[in-house]
Design a protein around this motif. Sequence first.
Motif, PDB file in Angstrom:
ATOM      1  N   ALA A 114      49.689  27.989 108.098  1.00  0.00           N
ATOM      2  CA  ALA A 114      49.558  29.137 109.002  1.00  0.00           C
ATOM      3  C   ALA A 114      48.212  29.221 109.693  1.00  0.00           C
ATOM      4  O   ALA A 114      48.104  29.750 110.794  1.00  0.00           O
ATOM      5  CB  ALA A 114      49.817  30.438 108.228  1.00  0.00           C
ATOM      6  N   VAL A 115      47.147  28.725 109.040  1.00  0.00           N
ATOM      7  CA  VAL A 115      45.802  28.857 109.614  1.00  0.00           C
ATOM      8  C   VAL A 115      45.310  27.529 110.148  1.00  0.00           C
ATOM      9  O   VAL A 115      45.754  26.465 109.723  1.00  0.00           O
ATOM     10  CB  VAL A 115      44.799  29.424 108.578  1.00  0.00           C
ATOM     11  CG1 VAL A 115      45.224  30.785 108.088  1.00  0.00           C
ATOM     12  CG2 VAL A 115      44.625  28.453 107.412  1.00  0.00           C
ATOM     13  N   SER A 116      44.389  27.607 111.083  1.00  0.00           N
ATOM     14  CA  SER A 116      43.771  26.420 111.665  1.00  0.00           C
ATOM     15  C   SER A 116      42.272  26.436 111.391  1.00  0.00           C
ATOM     16  O   SER A 116      41.699  27.468 111.002  1.00  0.00           O
ATOM     17  CB  SER A 116      43.993  26.387 113.183  1.00  0.00           C
ATOM     18  OG  SER A 116      45.352  26.326 113.502  1.00  0.00           O
ATOM     19  N   GLU A 117      41.658  25.288 111.631  1.00  0.00           N
ATOM     20  CA  GLU A 117      40.207  25.213 111.489  1.00  0.00           C
ATOM     21  C   GLU A 117      39.552  26.211 112.450  1.00  0.00           C
ATOM     22  O   GLU A 117      39.920  26.302 113.617  1.00  0.00           O
ATOM     23  CB  GLU A 117      39.733  23.794 111.800  1.00  0.00           C
ATOM     24  CG  GLU A 117      38.244  23.597 111.626  1.00  0.00           C
ATOM     25  CD  GLU A 117      37.802  22.168 111.938  1.00  0.00           C
ATOM     26  OE1 GLU A 117      36.597  21.905 111.882  1.00  0.00           O
ATOM     27  OE2 GLU A 117      38.672  21.342 112.238  1.00  0.00           O
ATOM     28  N   GLY A 118      38.586  26.955 111.943  1.00  0.00           N
ATOM     29  CA  GLY A 118      37.884  27.923 112.773  1.00  0.00           C
ATOM     30  C   GLY A 118      38.533  29.292 112.836  1.00  0.00           C
ATOM     31  O   GLY A 118      38.067  30.165 113.577  1.00  0.00           O
ATOM     32  N   ASP A 119      39.614  29.498 112.085  1.00  0.00           N
ATOM     33  CA  ASP A 119      40.300  30.790 112.124  1.00  0.00           C
ATOM     34  C   ASP A 119      39.568  31.890 111.351  1.00  0.00           C
ATOM     35  O   ASP A 119      39.777  33.070 111.611  1.00  0.00           O
ATOM     36  CB  ASP A 119      41.720  30.672 111.548  1.00  0.00           C
ATOM     37  CG  ASP A 119      42.720  30.143 112.567  1.00  0.00           C
ATOM     38  OD1 ASP A 119      42.317  29.927 113.723  1.00  0.00           O
ATOM     39  OD2 ASP A 119      43.892  29.944 112.205  1.00  0.00           O
ATOM     40  N   TRP A 120      38.738  31.511 110.393  1.00  0.00           N
ATOM     41  CA  TRP A 120      38.138  32.505 109.509  1.00  0.00           C
ATOM     42  C   TRP A 120      37.008  33.241 110.206  1.00  0.00           C
ATOM     43  O   TRP A 120      36.073  32.643 110.729  1.00  0.00           O
ATOM     44  CB  TRP A 120      37.634  31.837 108.226  1.00  0.00           C
ATOM     45  CG  TRP A 120      38.726  31.067 107.538  1.00  0.00           C
ATOM     46  CD1 TRP A 120      38.997  29.739 107.665  1.00  0.00           C
ATOM     47  CD2 TRP A 120      39.729  31.601 106.663  1.00  0.00           C
ATOM     48  NE1 TRP A 120      40.099  29.408 106.927  1.00  0.00           N
ATOM     49  CE2 TRP A 120      40.578  30.532 106.297  1.00  0.00           C
ATOM     50  CE3 TRP A 120      39.989  32.878 106.164  1.00  0.00           C
ATOM     51  CZ2 TRP A 120      41.660  30.693 105.440  1.00  0.00           C
ATOM     52  CZ3 TRP A 120      41.075  33.045 105.321  1.00  0.00           C
ATOM     53  CH2 TRP A 120      41.895  31.965 104.956  1.00  0.00           C
ATOM     54  N   HIS A 121      37.103  34.567 110.189  1.00  0.00           N
ATOM     55  CA  HIS A 121      36.081  35.400 110.822  1.00  0.00           C
ATOM     56  C   HIS A 121      34.804  35.420 109.997  1.00  0.00           C
ATOM     57  O   HIS A 121      33.697  35.359 110.543  1.00  0.00           O
ATOM     58  CB  HIS A 121      36.620  36.824 110.992  1.00  0.00           C
ATOM     59  CG  HIS A 121      35.686  37.746 111.705  1.00  0.00           C
ATOM     60  ND1 HIS A 121      34.668  38.436 111.067  1.00  0.00           N
ATOM     61  CD2 HIS A 121      35.600  38.096 113.018  1.00  0.00           C
ATOM     62  CE1 HIS A 121      34.008  39.164 111.948  1.00  0.00           C
ATOM     63  NE2 HIS A 121      34.562  38.986 113.142  1.00  0.00           N
ATOM     64  N   GLU A 122      34.937  35.484 108.667  1.00  0.00           N
ATOM     65  CA  GLU A 122      33.783  35.526 107.770  1.00  0.00           C
ATOM     66  C   GLU A 122      33.366  34.108 107.382  1.00  0.00           C
ATOM     67  O   GLU A 122      34.185  33.353 106.844  1.00  0.00           O
ATOM     68  CB  GLU A 122      34.127  36.312 106.500  1.00  0.00           C
ATOM     69  CG  GLU A 122      34.198  37.815 106.691  1.00  0.00           C
ATOM     70  CD  GLU A 122      32.817  38.401 106.936  1.00  0.00           C
ATOM     71  OE1 GLU A 122      31.946  38.279 106.062  1.00  0.00           O
ATOM     72  OE2 GLU A 122      32.619  38.968 108.029  1.00  0.00           O
ATOM     73  N   PRO A 123      32.115  33.707 107.634  1.00  0.00           N
ATOM     74  CA  PRO A 123      31.661  32.365 107.228  1.00  0.00           C
ATOM     75  C   PRO A 123      31.855  32.110 105.731  1.00  0.00           C
ATOM     76  O   PRO A 123      32.186  30.991 105.332  1.00  0.00           O
ATOM     77  CB  PRO A 123      30.172  32.376 107.611  1.00  0.00           C
ATOM     78  CG  PRO A 123      30.076  33.391 108.715  1.00  0.00           C
ATOM     79  CD  PRO A 123      31.075  34.450 108.369  1.00  0.00           C
ATOM     80  N   ALA A 124      31.663  33.155 104.904  1.00  0.00           N
ATOM     81  CA  ALA A 124      31.846  32.981 103.458  1.00  0.00           C
ATOM     82  C   ALA A 124      33.291  32.627 103.140  1.00  0.00           C
ATOM     83  O   ALA A 124      33.567  31.775 102.284  1.00  0.00           O
ATOM     84  CB  ALA A 124      31.444  34.264 102.726  1.00  0.00           C
TER      85      ALA A 124
END
Length: 452
Positions: free
Chosen positions: A42-52
């Motif tokens: 479901a997710v792609s590289e760079g999808d995460w808003h929080e770096p942690a």
Amino acid sequence: MTTTLEHGQEHAAVSVESEARALGACLMATPAYDPVADVARAVSEGDWHEPAHELVWAAVQRLHGAGRPTGAPAVEAQLRSTGDLERAGGVVGLSRLASEACSPAEAVHYAGLVHGYAQVRRYQAALVRGMQGARQADPLCVAETIAAHQAELEYLTADDQNDDTFGRFGDHLDTHLDSLAVSLPAAARTGFTDLDTLMKLMPGQMILVAARPAMGKSAFALGVATANARRGGPTLVHSLEMGCDEVSNRILAARARVAFHHLRDGAEGLTEEDWDRLDRHTPELKGLPLWMDYSARVSPARIRSRVKTVLRETGRAPLVVVDYLQLMQTDQRNTRQSTYDRVTEISRELKILASDTGAVILALAQLNRGPEQRPDKRPAVSDLRDSGALEQDADAIILLHREDYYEPESGRSGETDLIVAKHRNGPTGTVTVAHQFHYSRMRDMAEEPGQD
């Protein structure tokens, strides 16, 4: 009244909450309830808003890929080994994620929200870049600026997170077998009988036509474009090297069999017979489904825009002729980009464009001086200039060779070899055609000399 800033903050908060719930489910995974693979789809590289969160997800993927547990203790050890534990929120941060975990069944839903909010952020960034581009646009090149912005938005629209590219092989086998019972017509025709027999041009293909200068690439390409259009196939030609007058003269010369130099000289060179021939063939040429773009500044985004225009008007993806590929620009407008990187990017984008739209792309390309170093002067695929990606991306490669160019007294005067040196979906081979460059054309060897 709610402000745009407040909306953005609200989106960010929901995005971070969704990330925590999806990651928490991964940290609570068990052999019986393992949502990691579903989240990964479901997710792609760079999808995460929080770096942690991105660091935690990277650790989860490494462990899962190695077949190891992804529980909080294992992820903690993995992050500690890479020196990322503190940046990922430490032990406290991992515990918080685990405490906010959703159920394994809900993980896909929250992972979808993670990707969706990431797409919203990308959309917002694209709009900002579009405004910046509008402010900095060259008034003489507004169309190119708009096309580049359209290409970026279309890339977002073509998001492949919910496509059907993944699944069991057998799920689609019956449908595929049913399709084999139907004869699929060629998407385009070259107009050369033996070449059309050897190569069936199908939707989504990128064909390279490569040669040294003076081998007749443009005559071949314009001949193919005209032949396909005469059979009712929508055809789009991007002529980066020749302007409207020269292309028009070449097509008129080839179709009406009027000497090219007569057309070039205008009234002083044209005979009464020439005018009769032109009058006889002009109505047909005016009605062809043939579109021309004479801009010297062509990028993949511009071609995509023109293809969509033809699609809207005809309902069919066109044969696209690009004369020639190494003169194209990228959509990045990166002045520091090397020639190798530029041609590599263009090659890849043209192949993606063909696949996305169903168009057949016939791209002309230059060869290096390799053939001239060989005794027989015959070209090879390894002679392609500027990028190895050309050979890799092309579904087929046709190399043009004229023996009489190097040996004027050759017994093969007036012959051109079309060497199909690569053919991903069929055999290779050589087709010999006759060239009549005083008419700026090539024709089948079997045709009678006076045949139209």
